[in-house]
Design a protein around this motif. Sequence first.
Motif, short mmCIF file in Angstrom:
data_model
loop_
_atom_site.label_atom_id
_atom_site.label_comp_id
_atom_site.label_asym_id
_atom_site.label_seq_id
_atom_site.Cartn_x
_atom_site.Cartn_y
_atom_site.Cartn_z
N UNK A 97 0.81 -1.05 0.04
CA UNK A 97 0.12 0.17 0.05
C UNK A 97 0.74 1.17 -0.04
N UNK A 98 2.20 1.18 -0.41
CA UNK A 98 2.90 2.25 -0.37
C UNK A 98 3.20 2.77 -1.86
N UNK A 99 3.48 3.97 -1.97
CA UNK A 99 4.33 4.55 -3.25
C UNK A 99 4.90 5.82 -2.84
N UNK A 100 5.77 6.17 -3.69
CA UNK A 100 6.23 7.59 -3.72
C UNK A 100 6.22 8.37 -4.93
N UNK A 101 5.83 9.69 -4.61
CA UNK A 101 5.65 10.72 -5.68
C UNK A 101 6.04 11.97 -5.27
N UNK A 102 6.99 12.60 -6.21
CA UNK A 102 7.40 13.85 -5.91
C UNK A 102 8.08 14.00 -4.62
N UNK A 159 -7.21 16.34 -6.08
CA UNK A 159 -8.59 16.46 -6.20
C UNK A 159 -8.58 15.76 -7.92
N UNK A 160 -9.46 14.67 -7.87
CA UNK A 160 -9.92 14.22 -9.28
C UNK A 160 -11.10 14.43 -9.55
N UNK A 161 -11.57 14.75 -10.91
CA UNK A 161 -12.85 14.94 -11.36
C UNK A 161 -12.88 13.74 -12.57
N UNK A 162 -14.02 12.78 -12.38
CA UNK A 162 -13.85 11.68 -13.37
C UNK A 162 -15.21 11.34 -14.03
N UNK A 163 -15.10 11.00 -15.34
CA UNK A 163 -16.41 10.64 -15.85
C UNK A 163 -16.15 9.33 -16.47
N UNK A 180 -10.51 11.81 -17.04
CA UNK A 180 -10.07 12.33 -15.49
C UNK A 180 -9.27 13.55 -15.47
N UNK A 181 -9.30 14.37 -14.52
CA UNK A 181 -8.31 15.56 -14.71
C UNK A 181 -8.12 15.75 -12.97
N UNK A 182 -6.71 16.22 -12.87
CA UNK A 182 -6.35 16.43 -11.33
C UNK A 182 -5.73 17.74 -11.27
N UNK A 183 -5.98 18.17 -9.85
CA UNK A 183 -5.08 19.75 -9.50
C UNK A 183 -3.76 19.23 -8.87
N UNK A 184 -3.35 17.95 -8.97
CA UNK A 184 -1.98 17.74 -8.54
C UNK A 184 -1.56 16.29 -9.04
N UNK A 185 -0.45 16.13 -8.91
CA UNK A 185 0.11 14.90 -9.37
C UNK A 185 -0.68 13.73 -8.68
N UNK A 358 -0.63 14.39 -14.26
CA UNK A 358 -0.16 15.74 -13.97
C UNK A 358 -1.50 16.60 -14.10
N UNK A 359 -1.44 17.77 -13.27
CA UNK A 359 -2.46 19.00 -13.69
C UNK A 359 -2.32 19.24 -15.11
N UNK A 360 -3.40 19.51 -15.60
CA UNK A 360 -3.43 19.92 -17.26
C UNK A 360 -3.64 18.68 -18.19
N UNK A 361 -3.23 17.65 -17.72
CA UNK A 361 -3.46 16.54 -18.57
C UNK A 361 -5.06 16.18 -18.30
N UNK A 362 -5.18 15.29 -19.50
CA UNK A 362 -6.64 14.60 -19.42
C UNK A 362 -6.22 13.00 -19.54
N UNK A 363 -6.66 12.35 -18.36
CA UNK A 363 -6.59 10.98 -18.65
C UNK A 363 -7.72 10.40 -19.41
N UNK A 364 -7.49 9.29 -20.21
CA UNK A 364 -8.46 8.64 -20.94
C UNK A 364 -8.27 7.26 -21.29
N UNK A 365 -9.18 6.50 -20.71
CA UNK A 365 -9.15 4.89 -20.97
C UNK A 365 -10.29 4.61 -21.77
N UNK A 366 -10.19 3.86 -22.69
CA UNK A 366 -11.44 2.93 -23.39
C UNK A 366 -11.44 1.66 -23.65
#
Length: 375
Positions: A97-102, A159-163, A180-185, A358-366
């Motif tokens: 349950x661990x990971x490192x980021x930034x 924070x993440x907004x996802x559809x 999905x988009x996020x305001x932080x990595x 990252x912020x400004x990126x749009x995540x997409x999977x289909x």
Amino acid sequence: MTVVVGVGTEAGIETRRWGTLPDGQDVQLFVLRAPNGVTVTLGEYGARLLRVQMPDRDGVPGDVMLGHPDLTAYLEQEDALYFGATVGRVANRTARGRFELGGQEYQLALNNPPNHLHGGPGGFHAVRWEGTALEGDESLNGVAFRYHSPDGEEGYPGAVDVTARYTLGDDGWLSLDCWASTDASTPLNLTNHAYWNLADGGAGSVLDHTLLLPAARFLAVDDNAIPVAVTQVEGTPFDFRTGKPLGQDLDVDDAQLWGAGGYDHHFVLLNGGEGLKQAAVLADPASGRRMEVWTTENGVQLYSGNFLGGSSPGGSVVGWNGERYGKHSALCLETQQAPDALNQPELDRLGAGSIIVQPGQTYHTRTRWHFSVTH
């Protein structure tokens, strides 16, 4: 018992009240229908596939995936099994349950000890998404589910907004697009966790289903189901490249199979890169039903229903038609990036890019499923 009431119609889509969550929120379900007889039922809790029905070669309709009419079954029993849910923020297992980021270390819930699984106990599968029947485009027959995941939810940063948008075409294609988009990595690796049985919706076994996986490699795992090696399928029970019955090699004396109780492994798809690629072809010889799976992801997790039937919390449960689901009564084909990619950069690179958004990126999977019948 939750009673379905208040049937209505919106943009050609049937909308029903499914039930009420413990916090008082009403939950809706939606029914989509295609001219070829495919019917899809969706629910706001977990942005999930609740039911898929299609005709067999004789034109007789039937269930082809596991699910339940009662909302309380999902609230009380199904968190351990994720029936039909949209899973995130990160599907599959993260070691310890661990990971490192930034430069910061994050500790997530160990809901699959000693690992974190499928976004945690309060992940995307266990929340209400706001569902909206698609309007304004006659070519779209579907529902868009939206959810705001606050910073720190289940231990994840940002924070993440996802559809999650499901659409059903007249040609038998069911599609799931997640943005999905996020305001932080933050890491994102979403999947759908449907359990498929093309013969009878879970009343019997799937071991006679034929399965093709266009994958020359799979991820061998340790005793805790964490990947330890990218392994060639050739000469192993994991070679599905030309198709074979799911149960053909299930009892072979193989350490990987014995350790997982069957198949519960990530397969690396042959045709990498961007765009849709074939992930699997599943067929039931008895009914003639056939399902193709296509995805933008680099891999697919095959799970052969090893702990259905009372071997895990919520395992012995009753389906739409009163069936009690047993061991190997369904299989999962979860299109996703590699498990534990947060801690193993070499696995992260198996895909087209990192699962860190990252912020400004749009995540997409289909992911797309095509349902048809062979005669």
